[in-house]
Scaffold this motif. Sequence first.
Motif, PDB file in Angstrom:
ATOM      1  N   MET A   1     -20.118 -44.182  -0.271  1.00  0.00           N
ATOM      2  CA  MET A   1     -21.209 -43.492  -0.828  1.00  0.00           C
ATOM      3  C   MET A   1     -22.321 -44.083  -0.170  1.00  0.00           C
ATOM      4  N   PHE A   3     -25.671 -43.129   0.796  1.00  0.00           N
ATOM      5  CA  PHE A   3     -26.067 -42.041   1.442  1.00  0.00           C
ATOM      6  C   PHE A   3     -27.576 -42.425   1.741  1.00  0.00           C
ATOM      7  N   GLU A 294     -17.289 -44.104  -4.795  1.00  0.00           N
ATOM      8  CA  GLU A 294     -15.714 -43.901  -4.364  1.00  0.00           C
ATOM      9  C   GLU A 294     -14.925 -44.976  -5.280  1.00  0.00           C
ATOM     10  N   HIS A 329     -17.027 -35.734  -0.752  1.00  0.00           N
ATOM     11  CA  HIS A 329     -17.211 -36.948  -0.066  1.00  0.00           C
ATOM     12  C   HIS A 329     -16.523 -38.246  -0.619  1.00  0.00           C
ATOM     13  N   GLU A 330     -16.922 -38.382  -2.222  1.00  0.00           N
ATOM     14  CA  GLU A 330     -16.254 -39.655  -2.681  1.00  0.00           C
ATOM     15  C   GLU A 330     -15.003 -39.921  -2.729  1.00  0.00           C
ATOM     16  N   HIS A 333     -13.084 -40.997   0.306  1.00  0.00           N
ATOM     17  CA  HIS A 333     -13.176 -42.518   0.364  1.00  0.00           C
ATOM     18  C   HIS A 333     -11.893 -43.193  -0.049  1.00  0.00           C
ATOM     19  N   GLU A 352     -17.659 -45.077   6.086  1.00  0.00           N
ATOM     20  CA  GLU A 352     -18.601 -44.020   5.874  1.00  0.00           C
ATOM     21  C   GLU A 352     -18.665 -42.926   7.278  1.00  0.00           C
ATOM     22  N   TYR A 404     -22.946 -42.934   9.200  1.00  0.00           N
ATOM     23  CA  TYR A 404     -22.526 -41.543   8.256  1.00  0.00           C
ATOM     24  C   TYR A 404     -22.430 -40.529   9.441  1.00  0.00           C
TER      25      TYR A 404
HETATM   26 ZN   LIG Z   1     -19.674 -42.744   1.239  1.00  0.00          ZN
END
Ligand SMILES: [Zn+2]
Length: 541
Positions: A1, A3, A294, A329-330, A333, A352, A404
């Motif tokens: 996470m 972001f 995550e 995304h999560e 992870h 990330e 990221y």
């Molecule tokens: Zn992330």
Amino acid sequence: MRFTFLIFSLVLCVSLNAQNFSRQDTLRGSITPEREWWDLTYYHLSIKTDIDNKFLKGTNLVQYKVLKPAQRMQIDLQSPMRITKVTQEGKTLKVEQDGNAYFIELSQKQTKNSVNEILIEFEGNPVISKNPPWSGGVTWKKDSNGLDFIATSCQGDGASLWWPNKDHMYDEVDSMLISVTVPEHLMDVSNGRLRSVDQNADKTKTYNWFVNNPINNYGVNMNIGDYVHFSEVFDGENGPLDCDYYVLRENLYKAKEQFKQASLMLKAFEHWFGPYPFYEDSYKLVEVPYLGMEHQSSVTYGNKYANGYLGRDVSGSGWGLKFDFIIIHESGHEWFANNITYKDMADMWVHEGFTSYSENLYVDYHFGKEASQDYVVGIRKNIVNDRPIIGTYGVNASGSSDMYYKGANMLHNIRTIIENDEKWRGILRGLNKEFYHQTVTTAQIENYISKMAGIDLSKVFDQYLRDTMIPEFEYSFEGSKLTYQWKKVVNGFDMPLDIMVNGKKVRIKPSTKAQTKKFDNTIQTVEVDRNYYVMNKQIKK
Ligand SMILES: [Zn+2]
């Protein structure tokens, strides 16, 4: 996470301030003598919630193995939470507090290889998160029926925000029981599998969740609400994988539609990264009153049941609206953050960078390679090159938010250098096998990739992870001769480059010295392959 898409300025501000490190940062972020002598084996975290007073009270049974004899143990718990008592085999121990660190004097002799336990009692009003999940703490909300809807999130700040533990990433507990007591009309969802539910006499219920795999502290979570449940079984690489979904009653219909992406995610990521790393613990999506995180085997979700990142495409390519950013995304992870975990937050790109990169692999799997390239090239606009991706070691500090998008682009760059997608996939799967359920350093990851690629990528990593310069390909041409060199690169920078000369692909090996290459025909056009994250500058002759 973590972001930075929406709150970039806030993160920048925090990170600039983070350069002045305190003794507390060192206690939090280094492997102190009071940590290094013991290895965590088991936690039983038990918490009673007093929702009206936003108050938590509980115990954590910490089981550990003695690696070398010592008598002083560090346990962390951040104010205003406090440890009220520590006992070993019923005997109360002396505890000294130094800010957020508690030093416990063990009275029994700690013999090498013995496995011992302490019981920590704690209570307090945990920090209320001001901006979850970017600032850690507890979020206390109500659902549309006026029922309590509560969740914890603590990445970066650390799990010691709300429960006492050995709050350093290098040492993951091997397994964990999480018991959370809530009013009987509500449910707690934590990590792993629901082992049992106890009905208590005082109109409360205790939910007992067991995690059968190593878990990092910030991955532990408690989510409380009027949840409804649905489930499916995913036919995965390691057999049937239980997938359980917990959402607010009011969102059941929407969730049943949107969460169809979970199996699409599992298909794509098992292909690229290998088997989901926690079959024993199942896979879960759990609705929370914030964007998402995550949490291991209990991925939390608050993306409003819409595609994109809160409805937006972070890549600007259009492909970002083809999937639910938080589900993809999560969950990414689970491989990079939960399976392979950094030892020190300075190496957070391992979480990330790879997970940001996983988004385009999802696009690649479902929409093709061209689409995935549009996506990963598209996210470059979010790169700021303010400071290196790798942060300061030993003080629980991460590097630039570029971990990221720039991290993702560096990995895409490496895929392009390797020029063999099956080999690259083998490396990604290999990482998840080689470092299965481990905590790692960036050096381990970098060396593994170089070794398996059969290419020394050390300077590529130095350039993108440890510097802010973007390589500049400087070139000129006249007749059939092309002259070129690297500018703005680290010492010894060594990276091939694919260019299109008159539309035809050629791989060259620029260096910091100008080289001239003769082509068969007069050069009309020179283009750099967009899959390389480099700048280019034509010198007109
Ligand atoms: Zn992330």
